[in-house]
Design an enzyme around this catalytic site. Structure first.
Site, PDB file in Angstrom:
ATOM      1  N   ASP A  33       1.017  -1.175   0.106  1.00 48.59           N
ATOM      2  CA  ASP A  33       0.029  -0.028  -0.079  1.00 48.59           C
ATOM      3  C   ASP A  33       0.843   1.183   0.028  1.00 48.59           C
ATOM      4  OD1 ASP A  33      -1.919  -1.994   0.260  1.00 48.59           O
ATOM      5  OD2 ASP A  33      -2.915  -1.221   2.034  1.00 48.59           O
ATOM      6  N   SER A  82     -35.520  -6.787 -22.093  1.00 44.37           N
ATOM      7  CA  SER A  82     -35.574  -7.535 -21.039  1.00 44.37           C
ATOM      8  C   SER A  82     -35.699  -9.003 -20.960  1.00 44.37           C
ATOM      9  CB  SER A  82     -37.074  -7.189 -20.576  1.00 44.37           C
ATOM     10  OG  SER A  82     -37.512  -5.701 -20.293  1.00 44.37           O
ATOM     11  N   LEU A  83     -35.822  -9.735 -20.124  1.00 46.89           N
ATOM     12  CA  LEU A  83     -35.462 -11.245 -20.161  1.00 46.89           C
ATOM     13  C   LEU A  83     -36.940 -12.038 -19.984  1.00 46.89           C
ATOM     14  CD1 LEU A  83     -32.127 -11.717 -18.623  1.00 46.89           C
ATOM     15  CD2 LEU A  83     -32.730 -12.104 -21.117  1.00 46.89           C
ATOM     16  N   GLU A 119     -25.210 -17.484 -15.606  1.00 49.06           N
ATOM     17  CA  GLU A 119     -24.534 -16.278 -14.639  1.00 49.06           C
ATOM     18  C   GLU A 119     -25.501 -15.941 -13.643  1.00 49.06           C
ATOM     19  OE1 GLU A 119     -23.998 -13.041 -17.719  1.00 49.06           O
ATOM     20  OE2 GLU A 119     -23.130 -14.657 -19.109  1.00 49.06           O
ATOM     21  N   LYS A 121     -27.993 -13.274 -12.114  1.00 47.71           N
ATOM     22  CA  LYS A 121     -28.531 -12.243 -12.592  1.00 47.71           C
ATOM     23  C   LYS A 121     -28.560 -10.961 -11.586  1.00 47.71           C
ATOM     24  CE  LYS A 121     -32.905 -10.552 -14.861  1.00 47.71           C
ATOM     25  NZ  LYS A 121     -32.956  -9.225 -13.988  1.00 47.71           N
ATOM     26  N   ASP A 123     -28.670  -7.821  -9.474  1.00 47.80           N
ATOM     27  CA  ASP A 123     -29.444  -6.828  -8.876  1.00 47.80           C
ATOM     28  C   ASP A 123     -28.882  -5.452  -8.568  1.00 47.80           C
ATOM     29  OD1 ASP A 123     -31.882  -5.846  -8.505  1.00 47.80           O
ATOM     30  OD2 ASP A 123     -32.171  -6.686  -6.655  1.00 47.80           O
ATOM     31  N   TYR A 235     -20.590  -8.405 -18.483  1.00 45.67           N
ATOM     32  CA  TYR A 235     -21.330  -9.613 -18.892  1.00 45.67           C
ATOM     33  C   TYR A 235     -21.301  -9.869 -20.502  1.00 45.67           C
ATOM     34  CZ  TYR A 235     -25.426  -7.530 -18.008  1.00 45.67           C
ATOM     35  OH  TYR A 235     -26.433  -6.354 -17.995  1.00 45.67           O
ATOM     36  N   LYS A 323     -35.637 -16.941 -12.098  1.00 43.06           N
ATOM     37  CA  LYS A 323     -35.804 -16.081 -10.962  1.00 43.06           C
ATOM     38  C   LYS A 323     -35.620 -16.699  -9.830  1.00 43.06           C
ATOM     39  CE  LYS A 323     -37.508 -12.079 -11.940  1.00 43.06           C
ATOM     40  NZ  LYS A 323     -36.794 -10.813 -11.715  1.00 43.06           N
ATOM     41  N   CYS A 417     -41.035  15.588  20.181  1.00 43.69           N
ATOM     42  CA  CYS A 417     -40.246  14.316  20.790  1.00 43.69           C
ATOM     43  C   CYS A 417     -40.734  13.454  21.334  1.00 43.69           C
ATOM     44  CB  CYS A 417     -38.888  14.708  21.152  1.00 43.69           C
ATOM     45  SG  CYS A 417     -37.784  13.499  21.520  1.00 43.69           S
ATOM     46  N   CYS A 420     -38.306  13.309  24.671  1.00 43.51           N
ATOM     47  CA  CYS A 420     -38.247  14.621  25.778  1.00 43.51           C
ATOM     48  C   CYS A 420     -39.483  15.384  25.594  1.00 43.51           C
ATOM     49  CB  CYS A 420     -37.215  15.342  25.570  1.00 43.51           C
ATOM     50  SG  CYS A 420     -36.986  16.418  23.861  1.00 43.51           S
ATOM     51  N   CYS A 435     -35.490  16.218  16.521  1.00 42.24           N
ATOM     52  CA  CYS A 435     -35.604  17.117  17.922  1.00 42.24           C
ATOM     53  C   CYS A 435     -34.291  17.648  18.197  1.00 42.24           C
ATOM     54  CB  CYS A 435     -35.690  15.698  18.928  1.00 42.24           C
ATOM     55  SG  CYS A 435     -35.481  16.503  20.468  1.00 42.24           S
ATOM     56  N   CYS A 440     -32.075  16.774  25.011  1.00 42.22           N
ATOM     57  CA  CYS A 440     -32.928  15.583  24.781  1.00 42.22           C
ATOM     58  C   CYS A 440     -32.182  14.102  25.613  1.00 42.22           C
ATOM     59  CB  CYS A 440     -33.501  15.047  23.330  1.00 42.22           C
ATOM     60  SG  CYS A 440     -34.341  13.718  23.205  1.00 42.22           S
TER      61      CYS A 440
HETATM   62  S1  IVH Z   1     -27.816 -10.551 -20.489  1.00 44.99           S
HETATM   63  C1  IVH Z   1     -29.307 -11.404 -24.173  1.00 44.99           C
HETATM   64  N1  IVH Z   1     -26.746 -10.933 -18.075  1.00 44.99           N
HETATM   65  O1  IVH Z   1     -31.193  -7.929 -16.410  1.00 44.99           O
HETATM   66  C2  IVH Z   1     -29.281 -11.463 -22.613  1.00 44.99           C
HETATM   67  N2  IVH Z   1     -28.350  -9.410 -18.180  1.00 44.99           N
HETATM   68  O2  IVH Z   1     -33.626  -8.526 -17.682  1.00 44.99           O
HETATM   69  C3  IVH Z   1     -29.575  -9.989 -22.234  1.00 44.99           C
HETATM   70  N3  IVH Z   1     -28.751  -8.490 -15.725  1.00 44.99           N
HETATM   71  O3  IVH Z   1     -31.318  -4.988 -17.541  1.00 44.99           O
HETATM   72  C4  IVH Z   1     -29.230  -9.597 -20.745  1.00 44.99           C
HETATM   73  N4  IVH Z   1     -27.380  -9.451 -14.935  1.00 44.99           N
HETATM   74  O4  IVH Z   1     -28.796  -5.698 -17.589  1.00 44.99           O
HETATM   75  C5  IVH Z   1     -27.533 -10.354 -18.682  1.00 44.99           C
HETATM   76  N5  IVH Z   1     -25.791 -11.644 -16.201  1.00 44.99           N
HETATM   77  C6  IVH Z   1     -26.402 -11.034 -16.690  1.00 44.99           C
HETATM   78  C7  IVH Z   1     -27.244 -10.037 -15.898  1.00 44.99           C
HETATM   79  C8  IVH Z   1     -28.201  -9.248 -16.646  1.00 44.99           C
HETATM   80  C9  IVH Z   1     -28.373  -8.419 -14.730  1.00 44.99           C
HETATM   81  C10 IVH Z   1     -29.931  -7.421 -16.227  1.00 44.99           C
HETATM   82  C11 IVH Z   1     -29.674  -6.593 -17.712  1.00 44.99           C
HETATM   83  C12 IVH Z   1     -30.920  -6.225 -17.794  1.00 44.99           C
HETATM   84  C13 IVH Z   1     -31.920  -7.150 -17.356  1.00 44.99           C
HETATM   85  C14 IVH Z   1     -32.503  -8.081 -18.338  1.00 44.99           C
END
Ligand code: IVH
Length: 678
Positions: A33, A82-83, A119, A121, A123, A235, A323, A417, A420, A435, A440
């Site tokens: 460091d 979206s997925l 992978e 997902k 959050d 990713y 999910k 409060c 107090c 407060c 207090c």
């Molecule tokens: S890939 C073709 N990989 O989830 C595949 N998305 O519902 C397209 N997200 O907002 C998505 N982790 O950013 C992929 N390992 C991951 C992910 C991921 C989170 C998010 C993504 C998008 C949402 C899709």
């Protein structure tokens, strides 16, 4: 501009970026460091003297640049889709059956048949990162999926985000233009530490890591983002103007080689049953993940097949989100409880009809603050959605409005409060209700324990604090220094020895340094870290108390709200009285700045050369160095101990110092070395 400086700065940037990557992304540092700090100090000194040397990929820019007025819009090169979801093995198999019928020719001729990458997902928040010639040039939020916002300045502060790729000079050369998609999040361990820090500074903690990441990324002031422990996982490659891998698995390996962090939980399968088994195992293990994930993403590994499968209803067919079961439940709010924190903030907590969530019975949940309650329109008697995330305290997400029957009552902030009875205040422009009664009792117990904790007063914990407050022996923390043995002996459980020990511990804590004393005062926003910054800028408490808000806010790392809090704190009569008591008790209300005492020679045997302009006349600094036993020479030689670098330094002294490996000092470092200043 001296070419030497340009080259040296480039070299330093490259080295620091590389060591930063080794440390943060690979978790495998090559240097100590202290060695790292020395490199960073040298670059900072160079850039301070020559601001034109600062480049966008300079590691010094990770601290956050100037605040923005707002964020510019950025169109994404490809929409963020979206997925489709699957919540069970059966649904996963159903997804597979659907796409099997559509599989295009190339997939059928894949040598090993279909393969899958799985992978987490994440959050967190999706970000899109644009690199040109290996340099990060643009970073954007997801926005509506088509157009996001330019948050480049904030993203630069994320330590696991490479500002230049490859992060390791031996890594692969990326195409001239490369756009990468990833997710910014906060690791659970960092989240806990962040919240502990916020609470210590008297600020409200975040409900969950996702809120913390979102709040931090969309900060207009990147300096605030820089203090948040954000983390990036990449990713996918969105677009590139050169060859890139053809499978997802290779893409992840390639991104890793370029310097992007990857989670451990990435799996590759050639058989869908194995994928389903893995998903089920991961559900059981979800609480062992080091970050929050709402599920897994199962992707067809071959990217050409993924693309050929196309998109339906805004969802690509080639991937599916498996999910995790939700850690949430609905229940009824039966009441609200208000509590008073150390800094006087009133916090609302919902009292719930007890409900089990993922194995734990939940009877109380955080409502964060009154703005949140108003925004979500949460009422007593409402059916609400309650969430649990990791090990964090459960929180109310919002009401289920359509089952209201008219019996629901709004939640009204208290006017007095709960501890107090004094009137509550709601400062203009602030979220919190306070407060502000310095006496207090609810605050006093917490103020005392905070004070004794920050000053390391052993043996004075919460129990004793409650006793002292209940018996009215103290009205503020400074009164601790004036406790008599007789009064302590009146407390239950206090005999001769215990009273003596406590008095000794209190007396012993008198020699804590100024920045600790400053932190112990309990000013909102001034925890131990901020106090250190302030103590460097304002060497005495009186100087800080007399400083106008703009001057305080001009200190790097101090925002206008903290500056205002400091002013408000010192404006309070009771607080000023407490400062006087601390002064009388002999606490350190000034930084260690020993006047030059005859015979004291902290710079003895050291020879300095000064280049550039210092904040004080050079002759004064010279005389001061000599008074402390040091020598000042006109040019750098083998005998030079340090080259002190001011603004606009000369090239020849600097170059000579580089040749001779002479250590460099900034003006501040010189004063730190001396332990005092002119
Ligand atoms: S890939 C073709 N990989 O989830 C595949 N998305 O519902 C397209 N997200 O907002 C998505 N982790 O950013 C992929 N390992 C991951 C992910 C991921 C989170 C998010 C993504 C998008 C949402 C899709």
């Amino acid at each position: 501009m001296d070419q030497e400086f340009v080259l040296r700065a480039a070299k330093l940037r490259e080295e620091i970026n590389y060591h930063n990557y080794r440390y943060h992304t690979l978790d495998s540092p090559l240097i100590s460091d202290a060695q790292f700090d020395a490199l960073a100090d040298e670059l900072r000194a160079l850039e301070a003297a020559h601001p034109e040397l600062i480049t966008p990929d300079s590691p010094t820019q990770r601290v956050g640049g100037a605040p923005a007025e707002g964020f510019a819009k950025v169109e994404h090169p490809a929409p963020i889709l979206s997925l489709d979801k699957a919540s069970s093995r059966a649904e996963l198999l159903a997804w597979h059956t659907r796409i099997s019928k559509l599989l295009p020719e190339p997939a059928l001729s894949l040598p090993k048949g279909l393969a899958y990458t799985v992978e987490p997902k994440f959050d967190g928040l999706t970000v899109v990162l644009h690199y040109r010639q290996g340099q990060l040039v643009l970073g954007a939020t997801r926005g509506d999926g088509l157009v996001g916002e330019d948050i480049t300045a904030n993203l630069r502060t994320v330590k696991t985000l490479p500002l230049r790729i490859p992060a390791d000079p031996d890594g692969p050369q990326p195409p001239p233009y490369l756009v990468v998609r990833g997710e910014v999040l906060i690791l659970l361990k960092d989240f806990d530490a962040l919240n502990a820090r916020l609470i210590e500074a008297g600020e409200s903690p975040f409900a969950n890591p996702r809120n913390a990441s979102a709040g931090s990324l969309r900060q207009l002031d990147p300096a605030i983002t820089a203090r948040r422990p954000l983390h990036l996982y990449a990713y996918s490659i969105v677009t590139a103007d050169g060859p890139v891998p053809e499978t997802q698995q290779e893409t992840l390996a390639y991104l890793h080689a370029l310097g992007f962090a990857q989670p451990d939980e990435i799996a590759f399968f050639q058989d869908l049953d194995a994928v389903a088994d893995y998903c089920e195992q991961m559900i059981a293990r979800r609480n062992t993940l080091p970050f929050e994930a709402d599920g897994l993403v199962v992707k067809i590994d071959d990217l050409a097949t993924q693309a050929a499968l196309g998109v339906v209803g805004g969802r690509p067919r080639g991937a599916v989100a498996y999910k995790f079961p939700a850690q949430e439940a609905t229940t009824t709010v039966v009441g609200v409880e208000f509590s008073v924190g150390r800094t006087g903030v009133i916090t609302p907590t919902a009292l719930l009809q007890p409900v089990p969530i993922a194995g734990v019975t939940v009877g109380r949940a955080s409502l964060h603050n009154f703005d949140f309650i108003a925004e979500r329109d949460i009422r007593i008697g409402d059916r609400v959605l309650v969430k649990r995330a990791g090990d964090v305290i459960p929180y109310v997400e919002g009401p289920v409005v359509d089952v209201r029957d008219g019996s629901q009552r709004p939640i009204v902030p208290p006017t007095t409060c709960p501890a107090c009875g004094d009137p509550i205040v709601h400062p203009e422009g602030e979220i919190a209700y306070y407060c502000i009664n310095a006496a207090c009792p609810a605050q006093l117990v917490q103020k005392l324990t905070y004070f004794t904790h920050v000053l390391d007063m052993e043996g004075l914990g919460e129990r004793t604090a409650v006793q002292l407050v209940e018996q009215s022996l103290v009205e503020d923390p400074a009164d601790l220094y004036f406790l008599s043995k007789e009064s302590l002996l009146t407390l239950e459980g206090f005999a001769d020895k215990k009273a003596d020990n406590l008095l000794a511990a209190i007396a012993q804590a008198k020699d804590r340094p100024f920045d600790r004393v400053l932190a112990a005062l309990g000013i909102r926003g001034v925890g131990t870290t901020v106090a250190q910054v302030l103590a460097d800028a304002f060497p005495t408490l009186d100087a800080l108390a007399a400083a106008p808000a703009e001057v305080i806010a001009s200190v790097a790392g101090i925002g206008p709200i903290t500056a205002q809090n400091i002013l408000t704190w010192f404006a309070h009569v009771h607080n000023r009285a407490m400062v006087e008591k601390l002064r009388q008790a002999g606490l350190k209300l000034a930084a260690e700045s020993k006047p030059v005492v005859a015979g004291e020679q902290p710079l003895a045997d050291l020879t300095f050369v000064i280049t550039g302009t210092l904040s004080r006349p050079r002759d004064d600094v010279k005389a001061w160095i000599e008074a402390l036993g040091g020598k000042v020479a006109g040019s750098v030689s083998q005998k030079t101990s340090y080259l002190v670098i001011g603004v606009d330094p000369g090239g020849s002294k600097y170059n000579r110092a580089q040749e001779l490996d002479t250590p460099l000092l900034t003006e501040e470092q010189l004063y730190a070395l001396a332990g005092t200043y002119p």
